[in-house]
Motif scaffolding. Structure first.
Motif: not given
Length: 385
Positions: A99, A213-215
């Motif tokens: 990530e 983004s939620s990411r």
């Protein structure tokens, strides 16, 4: 006489460094990440509230620094998790590491396209015998988000397309002057400007989406936890870090040994031009091992920072090698962009020819960077032991 720096992973150099130092390093990097994120959010609101253009420009400069710091911290955390993964909770580290790599790569693209266009236009001017005419980059953020609207074809290379992500286009030369250059070179410059500006605008949109983004928020939450609590294994606090750091250095040395340094023994390698303009858009087959060495050199540098502190100087040899590999990457990607432009359907033969010359020029730059790397890597530092 040059000063010899210590081998930063030599077991006889300095005191034993344990997993506690790794935890401290990761906490520091996580704190820097959060500080950069806070600065980015604060300056992101500065231009939306109005104010003078000078205030907007200053805020945009701070955003540039904030995004750079985000990328830098993300790279260091991800690289350290890779090198020292036996000392960390496996599930956690294997979850956050890709990530962080995603975030760093996404934020880097916009600026990379701008720098690539600058490099190619400078090369076109040089090859055509015309002095470049630098155009100062527009102060980021002054035009709001015009680069994302209908004027994106021109604003994308100015400061406008970097308003929220913090990346600004460097000052770049104008497209080749039609009065001094051939029509083919001028049209080649215009085509590259169009294609890379579009790519940069899309990268800007992707970065904006990523940061909202939620990411991304999940990554930021994990880094926030890391700033206070590092999930080490039970044995890690007392484990010597140097064997893992030496393993990273050995991986680098093995990769360098496998490079075709004999081919790179002269500044010119005609084989590097083969298939350069083929219809197949795959990356150049010779470049991948060099890109891998660049990555491994970066991991080695980060390991040295963990073991001996960020203030410990690296060998001049390693610094010069890293700079050569950066030039190699930039020239390789610029050559690929020229080749991609040359594959554009229905372009004039003169335009295709100019792009072919530009591609060859950048492949020569690739070879020169390999030659510089070879000389810096093999150079022995003279001085007191």
């Amino acid at each position: 006489m040059a000063q010899r720096h210590h081998d930063l992973t030599d077991p006889t150099t300095g005191p034993v460094t344990t997993g506690d130092a790794l935890a401290g390093y990761l906490r520091d990097q996580a704190t820097e990440f959060l500080r950069a994120l806070r600065l980015h959010r604060e300056t992101g609101g500065a231009t939306s509230n109005g104010g003078s253009s000078g205030t907007a420009a200053n805020a945009s400069e701070e955003r540039v620094d904030a995004v750079r710091a985000l990328r830098r911290s993300a790279r260091r955390i991800s690289g350290s998790l890779h090198t020292f993964r036996p000392l960390l909770d496996t599930e956690w580290s294997e979850g956050i590491r890709p990530e962080l790599a995603w975030l760093s790569g996404t934020l880097a693209l916009e600026n990379a396209y701008g720098a690539r266009l600058e490099r190619l236009l400078l090369a076109l001017n040089r090859l055509s015998g015309s002095a470049p005419k630098p155009v100062p980059a527009q102060a980021p953020g002054v035009s709001g988000t015009a680069g994302m609207g209908g004027a994106s074809g021109t604003a994308g290379m100015g400061g406008a397309s970097g308003t929220s992500t913090g990346e600004r286009a460097p000052a770049r030369p104008t497209a080749p002057d039609r009065g001094n250059l051939t029509v083919g070179a001028a049209k080649a410059g215009a085509l590259l400007d169009r294609q890379l500006t579009l790519a940069r605008t899309r990268a800007h949109s992707t970065a904006l989406q990523a940061l909202g983004s939620s990411r991304f928020h999940a990554v930021a939450d994990q880094v926030a936890v890391l700033a206070s609590e590092v999930p080490l294994t039970p044995a890690a606090p007392g484990t010597d870090l140097r064997p893992l750091a030496r393993a990273a250095e050995e991986r680098l040395s093995d990769a360098v040994t496998a490079l075709p340094l004999v081919t790179a023994g002269s500044p010119y390698n005609a084989e590097a031009l083969i298939h350069g303009l083929s219809p197949e858009p795959a990356p150049h087959p010779q470049d991948a091992p060099w890109h891998q060495v660049r990555l491994l050199l970066r991991l080695h540098r980060y390991a040295c920072e963990v073991v001996h502190g960020r203030g410990t100087p690296l060998e001049v040899r390693l610094l010069a090698a890293g700079q050569a590999l950066d030039r190699h990457r930039d020239a390789s990607e610029a050559a690929s962009a020229a080749a991609q432009a040359a594959r554009t359907p229905r372009i004039a033969p003169a335009t295709a020819y100019a792009l072919g010359v530009l591609h060859a020029d950048q492949r020569h730059e690739v070879e020169a960077a390999r030659y510089a790397f070879q000389r810096s890597w093999q150079k022995q530092t003279i001085g007191t032991p």
